[in-house]
Design an enzyme around this catalytic site. Sequence first.
Site, PDB file in Angstrom:
ATOM      1  N   TRP A 320       0.904  -1.139   0.041  1.00 34.19           N
ATOM      2  CA  TRP A 320      -0.093  -0.018   0.202  1.00 34.19           C
ATOM      3  C   TRP A 320       0.842   1.195   0.176  1.00 34.19           C
ATOM      4  CZ3 TRP A 320      -0.121   3.978   3.773  1.00 34.19           C
ATOM      5  CH2 TRP A 320      -1.263   4.703   3.660  1.00 34.19           C
ATOM      6  N   HIS A 321       2.075   1.168   0.663  1.00 42.36           N
ATOM      7  CA  HIS A 321       2.778   2.423   0.745  1.00 42.36           C
ATOM      8  C   HIS A 321       3.488   2.770  -0.638  1.00 42.36           C
ATOM      9  CE1 HIS A 321       2.734   1.706   4.942  1.00 42.36           C
ATOM     10  NE2 HIS A 321       3.119   3.138   5.121  1.00 42.36           N
ATOM     11  N   GLY A 322       3.671   1.794  -1.673  1.00 45.09           N
ATOM     12  CA  GLY A 322       4.237   2.146  -2.693  1.00 45.09           C
ATOM     13  C   GLY A 322       4.274   0.951  -3.587  1.00 45.09           C
TER      14      GLY A 322
END
Length: 462
Positions: A320-322
């Site tokens: 989700w962060h990247g």
Amino acid sequence: MVFSSQIFIFAFLPLFLGAYYLAPKRWRSLLILLASYVFYGWWKVEYLSVVLGISLISYIAANRALAAPTASARSWAVRIGVGLDLAVLGYFKYSYFLQDNMNSALSMLGVDPSPAVQIVLPIGISFLTFQSISYILDVARKDAPPARNLVDFLAFSALFPQLIAGPVLRYKDLSDQFSERTHSLALFAKGIRRFVIGLAMKLLIADTVSPMVDRMFALSSPTFAEAWLGALAYAIQLLFDFAGYSAMAIGLGLMIGFRFVENFDAPYTAKSVTEFWRRWHISLSNWLRDYLYVPLGGNRDGALRTYRNLMLTMVLGGLWHGANWTFVLWGAWHGLFLSIERLLGSKHRGAVWPRHTGWLISMTVVVIGWVMFRASSVEQALIMYAGMSGQTGFWISAETIYFNQPIEFAALLLGAGIAIYGPRIRQVRLPALAAVTPTMLLLVCTVVMQARTHSPFLYFQF
């Protein structure tokens, strides 16, 4: 536009607050919506359509699920709404990543691939998507009331204090506040104080340490001392950057009567990785628990499935962060230690590591993980890990000492002291100092803003 800019602090915010308190109560949600769209559109006005699109999809899907005559129809409304939200997020955030990895696989097979197309990622789309999904699910389950009207929901979705970097809000926590919230001079003053403290965290600590982090991570062969200096500096930079933003968001909310959830609780004082995740990015941790870990089965089906669910939750939280393998590995790293601590008994007692070493073990795990989180590639992370393990020498070079400024070391030490001893410092009550500090901090921050170039928050990229 960012919070730590003069145009926001001395133009946008005063104009918005003046209009807000002069406007009749029934128009305030619309005013928040318009101001939020101006704030977001300042970056790229064309991407307002993405924000509006995700919001409309979620609003319609939740209403259809609530009005569905059968469980099957309700389930399909939820699936379509959540699926469309994820499809928008996937297109902007992961399509290049998938194309690039597919091209690498084709190249290994001797096939000449087409170049992957880079897509500009809308700021805050990850936070918006998570909030929208939780709204659909909560309304469908009747765990939350639906928005009174479309304007309220659009204002919630685009709420400028937290739109671009959290905290992750749930409509059920703010639904009552959209219909009735308290405004007072004391609450407004508290909001200003939280905002200014957050601004100081960002400008005076995070941004001051930032050049040191960049230099250490750019070294081709960092020594033991240089690699650990870079890793520890990044740990402080990230905490003060993100916790500073959260403090500013909470402060802005208080100025207009909203009470947002706290997002940080002295995470670097944790004595286990499990405790760290109860203190770090609390709104995201709770979201992952309630909407991913528990639906996967949580700890209901035995130890092995519990460990699997922890790993899946953290890997997906990392992704989700990247869109980068570094985030996947970072998530897996934390999932591994959460599983180990669960095996050692973290479910039943607070401390799972030996009494006098729990903090050191936990923070070492966290800092090692931050290296993978910060690195632009797995290869860069491995270079840092080689240095951290002493494979390229131990002592700091004369060049590193020369190029890293004394003020950067001072900010690093100050940040570390606050991060570790902050809770104890806050217990000391000095009323006179408490009244003066926000004013002094704002003056110092204003001078710093004039001297420095634009510096966006780290979490904008996520």
